[in-house]
Design a protein around this motif. Structure first.
Motif, PDB file in Angstrom:
ATOM      1  N   GLU A 181       0.930  -1.205   0.059  1.00 42.28           N
ATOM      2  CA  GLU A 181      -0.117   0.006   0.055  1.00 42.28           C
ATOM      3  C   GLU A 181       0.932   1.234  -0.048  1.00 42.28           C
ATOM      4  N   ARG A 182       2.028   1.171   0.936  1.00 42.22           N
ATOM      5  CA  ARG A 182       2.813   2.382   0.817  1.00 42.22           C
ATOM      6  C   ARG A 182       3.518   2.501  -0.368  1.00 42.22           C
ATOM      7  N   LEU A 183       3.945   1.477  -1.120  1.00 41.83           N
ATOM      8  CA  LEU A 183       4.369   1.488  -2.518  1.00 41.83           C
ATOM      9  C   LEU A 183       3.616   2.094  -3.297  1.00 41.83           C
ATOM     10  N   ALA A 184       2.286   1.735  -3.411  1.00 41.87           N
ATOM     11  CA  ALA A 184       1.284   2.281  -4.293  1.00 41.87           C
ATOM     12  C   ALA A 184       1.191   3.790  -4.168  1.00 41.87           C
ATOM     13  N   SER A 185       1.106   4.301  -2.917  1.00 41.56           N
ATOM     14  CA  SER A 185       0.977   5.745  -2.501  1.00 41.56           C
ATOM     15  C   SER A 185       2.202   6.333  -3.101  1.00 41.56           C
ATOM     16  N   LEU A 186       3.497   6.000  -2.821  1.00 42.01           N
ATOM     17  CA  LEU A 186       4.512   6.383  -3.118  1.00 42.01           C
ATOM     18  C   LEU A 186       4.759   6.501  -4.675  1.00 42.01           C
ATOM     19  N   THR A 187       4.279   5.638  -5.454  1.00 46.37           N
ATOM     20  CA  THR A 187       4.353   5.500  -6.848  1.00 46.37           C
ATOM     21  C   THR A 187       3.474   6.457  -7.596  1.00 46.37           C
ATOM     22  N   GLU A 188       2.293   6.772  -6.876  1.00 50.15           N
ATOM     23  CA  GLU A 188       1.216   7.741  -7.395  1.00 50.15           C
ATOM     24  C   GLU A 188       2.014   9.163  -7.258  1.00 50.15           C
ATOM     25  N   ARG A 189       2.531   9.306  -6.028  1.00 53.14           N
ATOM     26  CA  ARG A 189       2.973  10.542  -5.625  1.00 53.14           C
ATOM     27  C   ARG A 189       4.402  10.910  -6.834  1.00 53.14           C
ATOM     28  N   ARG A 190       5.217   9.927  -6.906  1.00 52.60           N
ATOM     29  CA  ARG A 190       6.190  10.220  -8.018  1.00 52.60           C
ATOM     30  C   ARG A 190       5.794  10.386  -9.226  1.00 52.60           C
ATOM     31  N   GLN A 191       4.529   9.757  -9.824  1.00 48.83           N
ATOM     32  CA  GLN A 191       3.763  10.120 -11.107  1.00 48.83           C
ATOM     33  C   GLN A 191       3.583  11.435 -11.165  1.00 48.83           C
ATOM     34  N   HIS A 192       2.826  11.853  -9.950  1.00 51.94           N
ATOM     35  CA  HIS A 192       2.441  13.276 -10.060  1.00 51.94           C
ATOM     36  C   HIS A 192       3.446  14.395 -10.198  1.00 51.94           C
ATOM     37  N   LEU A 193       4.506  14.140  -9.411  1.00 46.45           N
ATOM     38  CA  LEU A 193       5.792  14.861  -9.609  1.00 46.45           C
ATOM     39  C   LEU A 193       6.384  14.885 -10.891  1.00 46.45           C
ATOM     40  N   GLU A 194       6.539  13.811 -11.560  1.00 48.62           N
ATOM     41  CA  GLU A 194       6.896  13.583 -12.680  1.00 48.62           C
ATOM     42  C   GLU A 194       6.150  14.385 -13.664  1.00 48.62           C
ATOM     43  N   ARG A 195       4.919  14.448 -13.671  1.00 45.69           N
ATOM     44  CA  ARG A 195       4.046  15.033 -14.632  1.00 45.69           C
ATOM     45  C   ARG A 195       4.158  16.756 -14.410  1.00 45.69           C
ATOM     46  N   LYS A 196       4.655  17.092 -13.046  1.00 40.19           N
ATOM     47  CA  LYS A 196       4.914  18.516 -12.679  1.00 40.19           C
ATOM     48  C   LYS A 196       6.118  18.793 -13.312  1.00 40.19           C
ATOM     49  N   VAL A 197       6.952  17.981 -13.183  1.00 40.75           N
ATOM     50  CA  VAL A 197       8.532  18.430 -13.696  1.00 40.75           C
ATOM     51  C   VAL A 197       8.406  18.472 -15.380  1.00 40.75           C
ATOM     52  N   MET A 198       7.631  17.507 -15.912  1.00 41.78           N
ATOM     53  CA  MET A 198       7.397  17.621 -17.351  1.00 41.78           C
ATOM     54  C   MET A 198       7.020  18.714 -17.822  1.00 41.78           C
ATOM     55  N   LEU A 199       5.989  19.361 -17.293  1.00 38.85           N
ATOM     56  CA  LEU A 199       5.367  20.491 -17.370  1.00 38.85           C
ATOM     57  C   LEU A 199       6.479  21.896 -17.383  1.00 38.85           C
ATOM     58  N   LEU A 200       7.195  21.897 -16.442  1.00 36.69           N
ATOM     59  CA  LEU A 200       8.102  22.760 -16.124  1.00 36.69           C
ATOM     60  C   LEU A 200       9.503  22.755 -17.098  1.00 36.69           C
ATOM     61  N   SER A 201       9.913  21.516 -17.633  1.00 33.02           N
ATOM     62  CA  SER A 201      11.063  21.156 -18.038  1.00 33.02           C
ATOM     63  C   SER A 201      11.114  20.944 -19.680  1.00 33.02           C
ATOM     64  N   ASP A 202       9.978  21.133 -20.320  1.00 31.28           N
ATOM     65  CA  ASP A 202       9.861  20.856 -21.694  1.00 31.28           C
ATOM     66  C   ASP A 202      10.436  21.982 -22.535  1.00 31.28           C
ATOM     67  N   GLY A 203      10.969  22.921 -21.884  1.00 31.86           N
ATOM     68  CA  GLY A 203      11.536  24.066 -22.770  1.00 31.86           C
ATOM     69  C   GLY A 203      10.639  25.288 -22.749  1.00 31.86           C
ATOM     70  N   ALA A 204       9.282  25.081 -22.900  1.00 32.16           N
ATOM     71  CA  ALA A 204       8.426  26.028 -22.957  1.00 32.16           C
ATOM     72  C   ALA A 204       7.605  25.960 -21.628  1.00 32.16           C
ATOM     73  N   VAL A 205       7.706  26.814 -20.529  1.00 27.99           N
ATOM     74  CA  VAL A 205       7.046  26.553 -19.385  1.00 27.99           C
ATOM     75  C   VAL A 205       5.692  27.087 -19.540  1.00 27.99           C
ATOM     76  N   GLU A 206       4.579  26.448 -19.232  1.00 24.99           N
ATOM     77  CA  GLU A 206       3.181  26.999 -19.435  1.00 24.99           C
ATOM     78  C   GLU A 206       2.966  27.905 -18.352  1.00 24.99           C
ATOM     79  N   ALA A 207       2.338  28.767 -19.044  1.00 24.29           N
ATOM     80  CA  ALA A 207       1.739  30.255 -18.160  1.00 24.29           C
ATOM     81  C   ALA A 207       1.263  29.850 -16.911  1.00 24.29           C
ATOM     82  N   ASP A 208       0.327  29.027 -16.895  1.00 26.93           N
ATOM     83  CA  ASP A 208      -0.336  28.898 -15.541  1.00 26.93           C
ATOM     84  C   ASP A 208       0.491  28.097 -14.503  1.00 26.93           C
ATOM     85  N   MET A 209       1.451  27.092 -15.001  1.00 30.21           N
ATOM     86  CA  MET A 209       2.251  26.472 -14.056  1.00 30.21           C
ATOM     87  C   MET A 209       3.219  27.594 -13.409  1.00 30.21           C
ATOM     88  N   LEU A 210       3.818  28.570 -14.272  1.00 27.35           N
ATOM     89  CA  LEU A 210       4.687  29.579 -13.962  1.00 27.35           C
ATOM     90  C   LEU A 210       4.076  30.480 -12.987  1.00 27.35           C
TER      91      LEU A 210
END
Length: 102
Positions: A53-82
């Motif tokens: 159960e802990r692994l599942a929650s940590l995996t979900e959190r990691r995926q959420h953080l990876e999505r946020k990093v992807m939005l920030l690091s693709d070269g063109a930062v989205e305006a609402d994220m910024l």
């Protein structure tokens, strides 16, 4: 010719059976209540469920953080994220806004 007879002692015929029973009891006790015995199998199963159960929650959190990093690091930062990051880091909001931080 002379022969000598030895009288068998009473306890000599019980040595092997007593040692066998003692070994059986020793290994039987540890297979029942040892660290990996039958009693601890239930505790290990409960621990496995908790950790999965802990692994599942940590995996979900990691995926959420990876999505946020992807939005920030693709070269063109989205305006609402910024805008969201700037407001969060600088603690800036307009008077007519209600801000909820996670």
């Amino acid at each position: 010719m002379r022969t000598q007879f030895r009288k068998k002692r009473f306890w000599s015929r019980w040595v092997v059976p007593v040692l066998s029973v003692a070994c059986f009891k020793y290994f039987g006790f540890h297979s029942w209540s040892g660290a990996y015995g039958l009693e601890s199998a239930e505790a290990l199963e409960i621990r496995r469920v908790e950790l999965s159960e802990r692994l599942a929650s940590l995996t979900e959190r990691r995926q959420h953080l990876e999505r946020k990093v992807m939005l920030l690091s693709d070269g063109a930062v989205e305006a609402d994220m910024l805008d969201e990051r700037a407001r969060f880091l600088l603690n800036v909001a307009r008077e007519d806004e209600v801000v909820y931080f996670n």
